[in-house]
Design a protein around this motif. Structure first.
Motif, short mmCIF file in Angstrom:
data_model
loop_
_atom_site.label_atom_id
_atom_site.label_comp_id
_atom_site.label_asym_id
_atom_site.label_seq_id
_atom_site.Cartn_x
_atom_site.Cartn_y
_atom_site.Cartn_z
N GLY A 174 38.24 39.11 33.68
CA GLY A 174 38.69 37.74 33.54
C GLY A 174 39.21 37.10 34.81
N SER A 175 39.35 37.85 35.90
CA SER A 175 39.92 37.28 37.13
C SER A 175 39.00 36.27 37.79
CB SER A 175 40.24 38.41 38.12
OG SER A 175 39.06 39.14 38.44
N GLY A 176 37.71 36.43 37.62
CA GLY A 176 36.77 35.52 38.25
C GLY A 176 35.98 34.68 37.28
N GLN A 177 36.45 34.57 36.05
CA GLN A 177 35.72 33.81 35.05
C GLN A 177 35.82 32.31 35.31
OE1 GLN A 177 37.20 35.21 31.27
NE2 GLN A 177 35.77 36.93 31.20
N THR A 178 34.92 31.57 34.69
CA THR A 178 34.79 30.15 34.96
C THR A 178 35.28 29.32 33.78
OG1 THR A 178 32.49 30.31 34.22
CG2 THR A 178 32.90 30.47 36.59
N LEU A 179 35.19 28.00 33.92
CA LEU A 179 35.74 27.10 32.91
C LEU A 179 35.10 27.24 31.53
CD1 LEU A 179 36.45 23.77 34.83
CD2 LEU A 179 38.08 25.37 33.83
N ASP B 263 46.07 28.73 33.10
CA ASP B 263 45.44 29.04 34.38
C ASP B 263 44.21 28.17 34.64
OD1 ASP B 263 47.29 31.07 34.84
OD2 ASP B 263 46.09 32.55 33.75
N PHE B 264 44.27 26.92 34.19
CA PHE B 264 43.12 26.03 34.33
C PHE B 264 42.68 25.89 35.77
CE2 PHE B 264 41.57 21.75 35.26
CZ PHE B 264 40.46 21.67 34.43
N LEU B 265 43.61 25.72 36.70
CA LEU B 265 43.25 25.49 38.10
C LEU B 265 42.55 26.69 38.72
CD1 LEU B 265 46.43 23.59 39.35
CD2 LEU B 265 44.23 22.65 38.62
N ILE B 266 42.90 27.90 38.28
CA ILE B 266 42.23 29.10 38.79
C ILE B 266 40.78 29.13 38.31
CG2 ILE B 266 42.19 31.62 38.72
CD1 ILE B 266 45.21 31.57 38.48
N TYR B 267 40.58 28.85 37.04
CA TYR B 267 39.22 28.81 36.50
C TYR B 267 38.42 27.67 37.13
CZ TYR B 267 40.45 32.18 32.86
OH TYR B 267 40.83 33.33 32.19
N LEU B 268 39.07 26.54 37.38
CA LEU B 268 38.40 25.42 38.04
C LEU B 268 37.95 25.81 39.44
CD1 LEU B 268 37.58 22.42 38.20
CD2 LEU B 268 39.91 21.92 38.93
N ALA C 61 44.21 20.75 23.02
CA ALA C 61 44.01 21.36 24.33
C ALA C 61 42.54 21.59 24.61
CB ALA C 61 44.78 22.68 24.41
N THR C 62 41.77 21.93 23.57
CA THR C 62 40.33 22.14 23.75
C THR C 62 39.64 20.84 24.17
OG1 THR C 62 40.32 23.91 22.10
CG2 THR C 62 38.21 22.89 22.63
N MET C 63 40.00 19.74 23.51
CA MET C 63 39.40 18.45 23.86
C MET C 63 39.85 17.99 25.24
SD MET C 63 37.37 17.64 21.49
CE MET C 63 37.01 17.99 19.77
N ALA C 64 41.11 18.24 25.59
CA ALA C 64 41.58 17.88 26.93
C ALA C 64 40.85 18.68 28.01
CB ALA C 64 43.09 18.11 27.03
N THR C 65 40.67 19.98 27.75
CA THR C 65 39.94 20.81 28.70
C THR C 65 38.49 20.36 28.82
OG1 THR C 65 41.35 22.69 28.13
CG2 THR C 65 39.29 23.17 29.28
N SER C 66 37.87 20.02 27.70
CA SER C 66 36.48 19.55 27.73
C SER C 66 36.36 18.25 28.52
CB SER C 66 35.98 19.35 26.30
OG SER C 66 36.02 20.55 25.56
N THR C 67 37.34 17.38 28.39
CA THR C 67 37.32 16.13 29.16
C THR C 67 37.44 16.41 30.66
OG1 THR C 67 38.33 14.95 27.30
CG2 THR C 67 38.42 13.90 29.46
N LEU C 68 38.36 17.27 31.03
CA LEU C 68 38.50 17.64 32.44
C LEU C 68 37.28 18.40 32.93
CD1 LEU C 68 42.23 18.81 32.37
CD2 LEU C 68 41.34 16.66 33.28
#
Length: 276
Positions: free
Chosen positions: A220-225, A65-70, A242-249
């Protein structure tokens, strides 16, 4: 000339060393995000990835759900930055240009609030949000981030306004401008560096905040990145790829925001110099 040239050389070498020290963790994060999973956890320190894969980014973008958190992070951060800069600018003008009773006490109170640890306000904030039915809502985080960044913005912009002679505005009003026109055409363009500094500080502070987002968004519905980053940890271990990829994004919007405001700052100063 030779001693001066040698000093410049040593300072340049020192600057390069400092830059490498600060940039190496970023390079390691980005390179680890494209390494195969087995290579990330190996004991060999491979400065150049021996393999290349985008599977970690696929996991983050397509299977989570990366885009939702973004979206949540962008909403609360941009709104908080906008409110902090606008309200801080108006308050700074009032404190700098007008004389009223209690002005010095208010400035002192702002400084005390800036020095107070915001972790100590966590429980009062939680109780306030609970009693006003704002828990699990984005306005709760917007309000908190606005409160966190507001003192610094007000204090910084007040110093910038104090550094601009009021005679410039008075001269513009003599030439026929109203008070607002004098501010908009004379003072506001000169506040570019202060506005950029405050907006960057507010953006980074709100973008990276973790504790309030974790406590005020229990469902958790409104949590952030920053909260999303911990989702790759489990009892079976951590998905470092995945953690490093998320950190880069996670880093890219901050870099993009700084690039945008920096470009606007340079163009605004240049235009002001030509028109002046």
């Amino acid at each position: 000339m030779k001693p001066r040239k040698a000093t410049r050389t040593w300072l340049s070498v020192l600057a390069v060393v400092i830059a490498v020290v600060y940039l190496f963790p970023v390079y390691w994060m980005v390179s680890s995000s494209v390494k195969p999973a087995g290579q990330i956890t190996s004991l060999a320190y491979d400065l150049i990835p021996l393999g290349f894969t985008l599977d970690h980014y696929v996991t983050v973008l397509a299977e989570s759900d990366f885009l939702i958190y973004l979206r949540n992070s962008l909403i609360v951060t941009l709104v908080a930055v906008f409110l902090s800069v606008i309200v801080g600018l108006v308050a700074a003008l009032a404190l700098s240009r007008f004389r009223f009773r209690g002005r010095k006490g208010f400035v002192l109170m702002v400084l005390i609030v800036q020095m107070a640890p915001f972790e100590a306000l966590l429980i009062p904030m939680f109780l306030f949000m609970r009693d006003t039915n704002l828990l699990d809502t984005l306005p709760a985080l917007i309000l908190v981030y606005w409160v966190i960044t507001m003192p610094f913005t007000l204090w910084t912009l007040r110093n910038f306004v104090n550094g601009i002679p009021i005679e410039l505005e008075e001269a513009a009003m003599v030439d026929g401008c109203g008070r607002f026109q004098a501010f908009w055409k004379v003072t506001f363009p000169l506040l570019g560096p202060g506005l950029v500094a405050c907006s960057v500080f507010a953006f980074i502070t709100a973008w990276n905040e973790f504790l309030y987002a974790l406590v005020l968004m229990p469902s958790g519905s409104g949590q952030t990145l920053p909260i999303f980053l911990q989702s790759f940890q489990s009892v079976f271990g951590t998905d470092w790829g995945a953690t490093m990829a998320t950190s880069t994004l996670f880093m890219l919007p901050v870099v993009a925001f700084f690039a945008i405001v920096q470009r606007n700052l340079v163009s605004g100063v240049t235009a002001g110099a030509v028109k002046g």
